[in-house]
Design a protein around this motif. Structure first.
Motif, PDB file in Angstrom:
ATOM      1  N   SER A 189       0.842  -1.198   0.000  1.00 47.35           N
ATOM      2  CA  SER A 189       0.000   0.000   0.000  1.00 47.35           C
ATOM      3  C   SER A 189       0.878   1.249   0.000  1.00 47.35           C
ATOM      4  O   SER A 189       0.588   2.225  -0.705  1.00 47.35           O
ATOM      5  CB  SER A 189      -0.918  -0.004   1.228  1.00 47.35           C
ATOM      6  N   ALA A 190       1.959   1.209   0.773  1.00 49.29           N
ATOM      7  CA  ALA A 190       2.901   2.334   0.821  1.00 49.29           C
ATOM      8  C   ALA A 190       3.546   2.555  -0.551  1.00 49.29           C
ATOM      9  O   ALA A 190       3.701   3.702  -0.992  1.00 49.29           O
ATOM     10  CB  ALA A 190       3.971   2.082   1.884  1.00 49.29           C
ATOM     11  N   THR A 191       3.909   1.471  -1.212  1.00 53.38           N
ATOM     12  CA  THR A 191       4.503   1.577  -2.551  1.00 53.38           C
ATOM     13  C   THR A 191       3.509   2.197  -3.530  1.00 53.38           C
ATOM     14  O   THR A 191       3.869   3.071  -4.328  1.00 53.38           O
ATOM     15  CB  THR A 191       4.966   0.188  -3.040  1.00 53.38           C
ATOM     16  N   CYS A 192       2.252   1.758  -3.456  1.00 52.11           N
ATOM     17  CA  CYS A 192       1.202   2.361  -4.299  1.00 52.11           C
ATOM     18  C   CYS A 192       1.057   3.847  -3.974  1.00 52.11           C
ATOM     19  O   CYS A 192       0.872   4.671  -4.873  1.00 52.11           O
ATOM     20  CB  CYS A 192      -0.122   1.635  -4.088  1.00 52.11           C
ATOM     21  N   GLY A 193       1.161   4.184  -2.695  1.00 54.69           N
ATOM     22  CA  GLY A 193       1.082   5.586  -2.270  1.00 54.69           C
ATOM     23  C   GLY A 193       2.219   6.416  -2.824  1.00 54.69           C
ATOM     24  O   GLY A 193       2.030   7.575  -3.210  1.00 54.69           O
ATOM     25  N   ALA A 194       3.407   5.831  -2.872  1.00 56.01           N
ATOM     26  CA  ALA A 194       4.561   6.542  -3.432  1.00 56.01           C
ATOM     27  C   ALA A 194       4.355   6.829  -4.918  1.00 56.01           C
ATOM     28  O   ALA A 194       4.596   7.950  -5.379  1.00 56.01           O
ATOM     29  CB  ALA A 194       5.839   5.735  -3.216  1.00 56.01           C
ATOM     30  N   PHE A 195       3.897   5.836  -5.663  1.00 55.92           N
ATOM     31  CA  PHE A 195       3.646   6.043  -7.096  1.00 55.92           C
ATOM     32  C   PHE A 195       2.523   7.036  -7.328  1.00 55.92           C
ATOM     33  O   PHE A 195       2.635   7.931  -8.174  1.00 55.92           O
ATOM     34  CB  PHE A 195       3.332   4.714  -7.791  1.00 55.92           C
ATOM     35  N   ALA A 196       1.442   6.895  -6.569  1.00 52.99           N
ATOM     36  CA  ALA A 196       0.301   7.801  -6.736  1.00 52.99           C
ATOM     37  C   ALA A 196       0.691   9.235  -6.379  1.00 52.99           C
ATOM     38  O   ALA A 196       0.364  10.181  -7.107  1.00 52.99           O
ATOM     39  CB  ALA A 196      -0.873   7.342  -5.868  1.00 52.99           C
ATOM     40  N   GLY A 197       1.411   9.400  -5.289  1.00 47.88           N
ATOM     41  CA  GLY A 197       1.851  10.737  -4.877  1.00 47.88           C
ATOM     42  C   GLY A 197       2.833  11.341  -5.867  1.00 47.88           C
ATOM     43  O   GLY A 197       2.737  12.523  -6.203  1.00 47.88           O
ATOM     44  N   GLY A 198       3.761  10.544  -6.340  1.00 52.94           N
ATOM     45  CA  GLY A 198       4.739  11.044  -7.313  1.00 52.94           C
ATOM     46  C   GLY A 198       4.092  11.473  -8.613  1.00 52.94           C
ATOM     47  O   GLY A 198       4.420  12.530  -9.168  1.00 52.94           O
ATOM     48  N   PHE A 199       3.156  10.680  -9.096  1.00 46.96           N
ATOM     49  CA  PHE A 199       2.457  11.031 -10.340  1.00 46.96           C
ATOM     50  C   PHE A 199       1.634  12.300 -10.144  1.00 46.96           C
ATOM     51  O   PHE A 199       1.672  13.217 -10.973  1.00 46.96           O
ATOM     52  CB  PHE A 199       1.575   9.866 -10.805  1.00 46.96           C
ATOM     53  N   ALA A 200       0.894  12.361  -9.036  1.00 52.32           N
ATOM     54  CA  ALA A 200       0.082  13.552  -8.748  1.00 52.32           C
ATOM     55  C   ALA A 200       0.964  14.792  -8.611  1.00 52.32           C
ATOM     56  O   ALA A 200       0.607  15.872  -9.082  1.00 52.32           O
ATOM     57  CB  ALA A 200      -0.746  13.338  -7.480  1.00 52.32           C
ATOM     58  N   ALA A 201       2.118  14.633  -7.992  1.00 49.93           N
ATOM     59  CA  ALA A 201       3.049  15.756  -7.836  1.00 49.93           C
ATOM     60  C   ALA A 201       3.541  16.241  -9.186  1.00 49.93           C
ATOM     61  O   ALA A 201       3.616  17.449  -9.441  1.00 49.93           O
ATOM     62  CB  ALA A 201       4.231  15.344  -6.958  1.00 49.93           C
ATOM     63  N   ALA A 202       3.878  15.315 -10.064  1.00 50.15           N
ATOM     64  CA  ALA A 202       4.394  15.692 -11.380  1.00 50.15           C
ATOM     65  C   ALA A 202       3.357  16.471 -12.184  1.00 50.15           C
ATOM     66  O   ALA A 202       3.664  17.534 -12.731  1.00 50.15           O
ATOM     67  CB  ALA A 202       4.836  14.449 -12.159  1.00 50.15           C
ATOM     68  N   VAL A 203       2.133  15.962 -12.232  1.00 50.46           N
ATOM     69  CA  VAL A 203       1.134  16.617 -13.085  1.00 50.46           C
ATOM     70  C   VAL A 203       0.620  17.935 -12.503  1.00 50.46           C
ATOM     71  O   VAL A 203       0.083  18.761 -13.245  1.00 50.46           O
ATOM     72  CB  VAL A 203      -0.055  15.688 -13.440  1.00 50.46           C
ATOM     73  N   THR A 204       0.820  18.161 -11.201  1.00 46.19           N
ATOM     74  CA  THR A 204       0.377  19.430 -10.600  1.00 46.19           C
ATOM     75  C   THR A 204       1.522  20.405 -10.356  1.00 46.19           C
ATOM     76  O   THR A 204       1.317  21.463  -9.765  1.00 46.19           O
ATOM     77  CB  THR A 204      -0.380  19.190  -9.272  1.00 46.19           C
ATOM     78  N   THR A 205       2.713  20.085 -10.837  1.00 47.03           N
ATOM     79  CA  THR A 205       3.852  20.994 -10.658  1.00 47.03           C
ATOM     80  C   THR A 205       3.591  22.391 -11.229  1.00 47.03           C
ATOM     81  O   THR A 205       3.933  23.385 -10.571  1.00 47.03           O
ATOM     82  CB  THR A 205       5.141  20.374 -11.226  1.00 47.03           C
ATOM     83  N   PRO A 206       3.000  22.545 -12.399  1.00 46.44           N
ATOM     84  CA  PRO A 206       2.736  23.912 -12.872  1.00 46.44           C
ATOM     85  C   PRO A 206       1.873  24.721 -11.890  1.00 46.44           C
ATOM     86  O   PRO A 206       2.108  25.913 -11.698  1.00 46.44           O
ATOM     87  CB  PRO A 206       2.015  23.694 -14.207  1.00 46.44           C
ATOM     88  N   LEU A 207       0.922  24.071 -11.252  1.00 43.73           N
ATOM     89  CA  LEU A 207       0.100  24.770 -10.252  1.00 43.73           C
ATOM     90  C   LEU A 207       0.937  25.147  -9.027  1.00 43.73           C
ATOM     91  O   LEU A 207       0.710  26.189  -8.418  1.00 43.73           O
ATOM     92  CB  LEU A 207      -1.102  23.910  -9.853  1.00 43.73           C
ATOM     93  N   ASP A 208       1.900  24.301  -8.682  1.00 39.91           N
ATOM     94  CA  ASP A 208       2.801  24.613  -7.573  1.00 39.91           C
ATOM     95  C   ASP A 208       3.690  25.802  -7.915  1.00 39.91           C
ATOM     96  O   ASP A 208       3.934  26.676  -7.077  1.00 39.91           O
ATOM     97  CB  ASP A 208       3.656  23.388  -7.229  1.00 39.91           C
ATOM     98  N   VAL A 209       4.167  25.849  -9.148  1.00 45.58           N
ATOM     99  CA  VAL A 209       4.988  26.980  -9.607  1.00 45.58           C
ATOM    100  C   VAL A 209       4.177  28.275  -9.523  1.00 45.58           C
ATOM    101  O   VAL A 209       4.657  29.293  -9.009  1.00 45.58           O
ATOM    102  CB  VAL A 209       5.519  26.738 -11.048  1.00 45.58           C
ATOM    103  N   ALA A 210       2.927  28.239  -9.999  1.00 40.69           N
ATOM    104  CA  ALA A 210       2.070  29.427  -9.938  1.00 40.69           C
ATOM    105  C   ALA A 210       1.834  29.851  -8.495  1.00 40.69           C
ATOM    106  O   ALA A 210       1.916  31.039  -8.158  1.00 40.69           O
ATOM    107  CB  ALA A 210       0.738  29.157 -10.637  1.00 40.69           C
ATOM    108  N   LYS A 211       1.557  28.887  -7.622  1.00 36.43           N
ATOM    109  CA  LYS A 211       1.326  29.184  -6.204  1.00 36.43           C
ATOM    110  C   LYS A 211       2.538  29.860  -5.581  1.00 36.43           C
ATOM    111  O   LYS A 211       2.413  30.861  -4.873  1.00 36.43           O
ATOM    112  CB  LYS A 211       0.977  27.892  -5.453  1.00 36.43           C
ATOM    113  N   THR A 212       3.710  29.361  -5.883  1.00 38.34           N
ATOM    114  CA  THR A 212       4.939  29.934  -5.322  1.00 38.34           C
ATOM    115  C   THR A 212       5.154  31.354  -5.834  1.00 38.34           C
ATOM    116  O   THR A 212       5.500  32.251  -5.060  1.00 38.34           O
ATOM    117  CB  THR A 212       6.145  29.040  -5.665  1.00 38.34           C
ATOM    118  N   ARG A 213       4.937  31.568  -7.116  1.00 35.54           N
ATOM    119  CA  ARG A 213       5.076  32.921  -7.685  1.00 35.54           C
ATOM    120  C   ARG A 213       4.114  33.894  -7.008  1.00 35.54           C
ATOM    121  O   ARG A 213       4.462  35.037  -6.725  1.00 35.54           O
ATOM    122  CB  ARG A 213       4.813  32.911  -9.191  1.00 35.54           C
ATOM    123  N   ILE A 214       2.896  33.452  -6.778  1.00 34.61           N
ATOM    124  CA  ILE A 214       1.890  34.316  -6.149  1.00 34.61           C
ATOM    125  C   ILE A 214       2.269  34.622  -4.711  1.00 34.61           C
ATOM    126  O   ILE A 214       2.199  35.774  -4.268  1.00 34.61           O
ATOM    127  CB  ILE A 214       0.495  33.655  -6.240  1.00 34.61           C
TER     128      ILE A 214
END
Length: 191
Positions: free
Chosen positions: A106-131
């Protein structure tokens, strides 16, 4: 009660709704601490207390919540990807091996799910940091996520939108492994 009363085909929606509401509430605490932390990081000569005091003096309480909307707009898509993906990966792994996954799986699945979610939302993180780091009164300080994304796109292109993707994916994958694995193990011990 909700999870057992919810039809199987609606469970991902239940996870998405619960995660989204949790993020909206958590951001009430997370955003002010993130604003102070990020401003302290770019002003290393100022103490955390000085950064907090200056923000309150110059911008009021609104200054501590600059980026609230952009943070929520980052966290909700992140959760909408991470939690259903985590559940789906666990279901698939359980099906492939013929029994429910262990906590480490379950932890391994969590790592993959979190990593994928982090990658696809990075542009939103960049915008948040700029703001959050924008000077008061600047166009980014208005909190317009699309405007911040457009500004990054114009000046830096795709690489700018994905700035910091490797450390973000690494940290969130590790966090997903630890948090979701611990969550799964604790849940099993308590039920």
């Amino acid at each position: 009660m909700l999870a057992t009363a919810t039809p199987l085909y609606l469970r991902p929606v239940t996870h998405m709704a619960a995660a989204s509401f949790g993020e909206v509430v958590a951001c009430l605490i997370r955003v002010p601490s993130e604003v102070v932390k990020q401003r302290a990081q770019v002003s290393p000569s100022s103490s955390t207390f000085r950064v907090l005091s200056n923000t309150l003096y110059q911008e009021g309480i609104q200054g501590l919540y600059r980026g609230y909307k952009s943070t929520v707009l980052r966290e909700i898509p992140f959760s909408l990807v991470q939690f259903p993906l985590w559940e789906s990966l666990k279901d698939f792994w359980s099906w492939k091996q013929g029994h429910v996954v262990d906590s480490w799986q379950s932890a391994t699945c969590g790592a993959f799910a979190g990593g994928f979610a982090a990658a696809v939302t990075t542009p939103l993180d960049v915008a948040k940091t700029r703001i959050m780091l924008a000077k008061a009164g600047s166009s980014n300080a208005s909190g317009n996520v699309l405007s911040a994304l457009h500004s990054v796109w114009r000046s830096q292109g795709l690489p700018g939108l994905f700035a910091g993707v490797v450390p973000r994916v690494t940290a969130i994958s590790l966090g997903g492994f630890i948090f979701l694995g611990t969550y799964d193990k604790t849940r099993r011990l308590l039920l």
